[in-house]
Design an enzyme around this catalytic site. Structure first.
Site, PDB file in Angstrom:
ATOM      1  N   ARG A  58      53.545  22.931  49.680  1.00  0.00           N
ATOM      2  CA  ARG A  58      52.151  22.848  49.223  1.00  0.00           C
ATOM      3  C   ARG A  58      51.211  23.155  50.387  1.00  0.00           C
ATOM      4  NH1 ARG A  58      49.875  18.316  49.616  1.00  0.00           N
ATOM      5  NH2 ARG A  58      51.530  17.065  48.686  1.00  0.00           N
ATOM      6  N   TYR A 110      31.792  35.811  34.450  1.00  0.00           N
ATOM      7  CA  TYR A 110      33.008  35.483  33.709  1.00  0.00           C
ATOM      8  C   TYR A 110      32.813  34.154  32.969  1.00  0.00           C
ATOM      9  CZ  TYR A 110      37.898  34.368  32.863  1.00  0.00           C
ATOM     10  OH  TYR A 110      39.073  34.047  32.270  1.00  0.00           O
ATOM     11  N   ASP A 184      32.401  37.508  43.331  1.00  0.00           N
ATOM     12  CA  ASP A 184      33.645  37.642  42.581  1.00  0.00           C
ATOM     13  C   ASP A 184      33.920  39.145  42.490  1.00  0.00           C
ATOM     14  OD1 ASP A 184      35.554  37.988  40.560  1.00  0.00           O
ATOM     15  OD2 ASP A 184      34.850  36.265  39.402  1.00  0.00           O
ATOM     16  N   LYS A 209      44.336  40.141  37.733  1.00  0.00           N
ATOM     17  CA  LYS A 209      43.822  41.392  37.183  1.00  0.00           C
ATOM     18  C   LYS A 209      44.348  42.589  37.995  1.00  0.00           C
ATOM     19  CE  LYS A 209      41.878  38.331  34.622  1.00  0.00           C
ATOM     20  NZ  LYS A 209      40.527  37.836  34.808  1.00  0.00           N
TER      21      LYS A 209
HETATM   22  C1  PLP Z   1      39.901  36.570  34.897  1.00  0.00           C
HETATM   23  C2  PLP Z   1      38.715  36.374  35.745  1.00  0.00           C
HETATM   24  C3  PLP Z   1      38.483  35.173  36.435  1.00  0.00           C
HETATM   25  C4  PLP Z   1      39.382  33.962  36.290  1.00  0.00           C
HETATM   26  O1  PLP Z   1      40.645  34.192  36.768  1.00  0.00           O
HETATM   27  P1  PLP Z   1      41.996  33.478  36.205  1.00  0.00           P
HETATM   28  O2  PLP Z   1      43.045  34.069  37.060  1.00  0.00           O
HETATM   29  O3  PLP Z   1      42.088  33.825  34.759  1.00  0.00           O
HETATM   30  O4  PLP Z   1      41.807  32.008  36.415  1.00  0.00           O
HETATM   31  C5  PLP Z   1      37.372  35.096  37.253  1.00  0.00           C
HETATM   32  N1  PLP Z   1      36.513  36.129  37.369  1.00  0.00           N
HETATM   33  C6  PLP Z   1      36.702  37.288  36.713  1.00  0.00           C
HETATM   34  C7  PLP Z   1      35.713  38.394  36.892  1.00  0.00           C
HETATM   35  C8  PLP Z   1      37.791  37.444  35.879  1.00  0.00           C
HETATM   36  O5  PLP Z   1      37.954  38.601  35.213  1.00  0.00           O
END
Ligand code: PLP
Length: 391
Positions: A58, A110, A184, A209
């Site tokens: 961890r 998001y 982000d 993604k």
């Molecule tokens: C999918 C996504 C998230 C969240 O990510 P997870 O891996 O699903 O927790 C945050 N920001 C954007 C722009 C996303 O597309």
């Protein structure tokens, strides 16, 4: 040893070379070219307190360390902390705020980020204000309304309308007010955009993604411009423990190796589709930053190295037309998420943004005829034919 030094880390390398090699030297014990996946939860110590930098997985894990080193380098940061999901990374960073601190959230974020802000951190006492639009002037105004301005949280390009926010302009504001700027960068990936170089303090990724890229792993990461700024987040990473498993870290590392060529193909396929949509009478509006008439095109040219694989379209005929289009597509799968090699289509009003009220959606421009495409890396002719028959 010489060889190891060569393949460990080199700031001079270009993007694709870093994505394949940084943090991933051949294993010094066996020569394994691809670093092993370290499943061990614990590490044997020579005598109490004498160890090789690893005690318990961890706290530290060599596979996770390799991923963090590589991601940090790809974003031009000093340090990275990897998490079990994008939202776990978001949560860890938001936990550095205290009750009474003020946060400006972008106008188009998001949905999971908005849910966390509004349902967890606002009730806990963080003062959350939404910016009115993508215009930096709306950030200026929002900052003025905060008692204790601490953090600005943006996405660019935004989801699902692909608005562009001028990162440099917002970074000037946050610097002036002593606030942290978080970007982000999930939609662009480090291949197309490096917010830290434009003045941001933190970059967040959902590695689920484009970085993982194959729709088979959930993960997240935070990268900081200054290592010292990541220390409180690394504390939370260990103290709260939302760490990714080593197999998941390995899958993201494997995805990174092809990130550049994938992003090139995502971008060229998306541009071809966007141009086709512009010609079609069934399509009322095309949102894609690579089109010269997109309102954010100039900002995109300034701060990105490509326009990405996400397109949204507004279909004439509203919900009925959107529903039949989504159901008729054969190569595109109707599914949430984005950034994988396969093409996906989603209907924001009934899927990703269903939790908003009709009025909230209308204010954001998310109509019932809006369809979002995550354009994959299949043969572009097959994608064009699929869209043609579905329209
Ligand atoms: C999918 C996504 C998230 C969240 O990510 P997870 O891996 O699903 O927790 C945050 N920001 C954007 C722009 C996303 O597309």
């Amino acid at each position: 040893m010489n060889n190891r030094k060569r393949t460990e880390n080199n700031r001079e390398w270009r993007f694709a070379t870093k994505a394949i090699h940084t943090g991933q030297a051949a294993d010094p014990h066996t020569g394994a070219t691809i670093p092993p996946v370290y499943l061990s939860t614990t590490y044997t110590q020579e005598s109490p307190g004498v160890h090789k930098g690893y005690e318990y997985s961890r706290s530290q894990n060599p596979t996770r360390r390799a991923l963090e080193t590589c991601l940090s380098d790809l974003e031009g940061g000093e340090a990275c902390a990897a998490f079990a999901s994008g939202l776990a990374a978001t949560n860890a960073l938001l936990q550095s705020l205290r009750p009474g601190d003020g946060l400006i959230a972008g106008h188009d974020l998001y949905g999971g980020t908005v849910r966390l802000l509004e349902r967890v951190f606002q009730p806990w006492g963080v003062d959350v204000v939404r910016a009115g639009s993508a215009d930096p002037a709306s950030y200026k105004e929002a900052i003025r309304s905060l008692k204790t301005p601490r953090m600005v949280w943006i996405e660019t390009p935004t989801n699902p309308l692909l608005d562009l926010i001028d990162i440099r302009a917002v970074a000037e504001l946050t610097r002036h007010h002593g606030m942290a700027l978080v970007v982000d960068n999930t939609f662009a990936s480090p291949c197309l955009q490096n917010p830290l170089n434009l003045g941001a303090d933190f970059v967040l990724h959902s590695t689920t993604k484009y970085l993982g890229g194959h729709s088979d792993v959930i993960g997240g990461a935070l990268i900081a411009r200054e290592a010292a700024h990541l220390e409180p987040i690394q504390f939370v990473q260990n103290a709260a423990g939302a760490v990714p498993g080593s197999l998941d870290c390995y899958l993201v590392l494997r995805g990174l190796k092809t990130l550049e060529i994938r992003m090139q193909r995502h971008g060229s396929n998306a541009l071809a589709l966007a141009e086709m949509f512009c010609e079609r009478p069934e399509v009322a509006h095309v949102y894609y930053p690579g089109l010269t008439r997109h309102p954010g095109h100039d900002i995109a040219r300034k701060q990105m190295r490509g326009f990405g694989g996400m397109i949204s379209i507004e279909l004439e005929g509203g919900f009925e037309k959107a529903r039949s289009f989504c159901s008729r597509l054969k190569v595109f799968s109707l599914a949430e998420s984005l950034g994988g090699v396969e093409s996906l289509v989603s209907h924001p009003a009934t899927m990703t943004h269903a939790s908003l009220s009709g009025d909230q959606r209308r204010d954001l421009g998310i109509t019932d005829g809006l369809v979002r495409l995550s354009v994959g890396i299949e043969d572009v002719e097959d994608l064009l034919e699929d869209i043609d028959q579905a329209l």
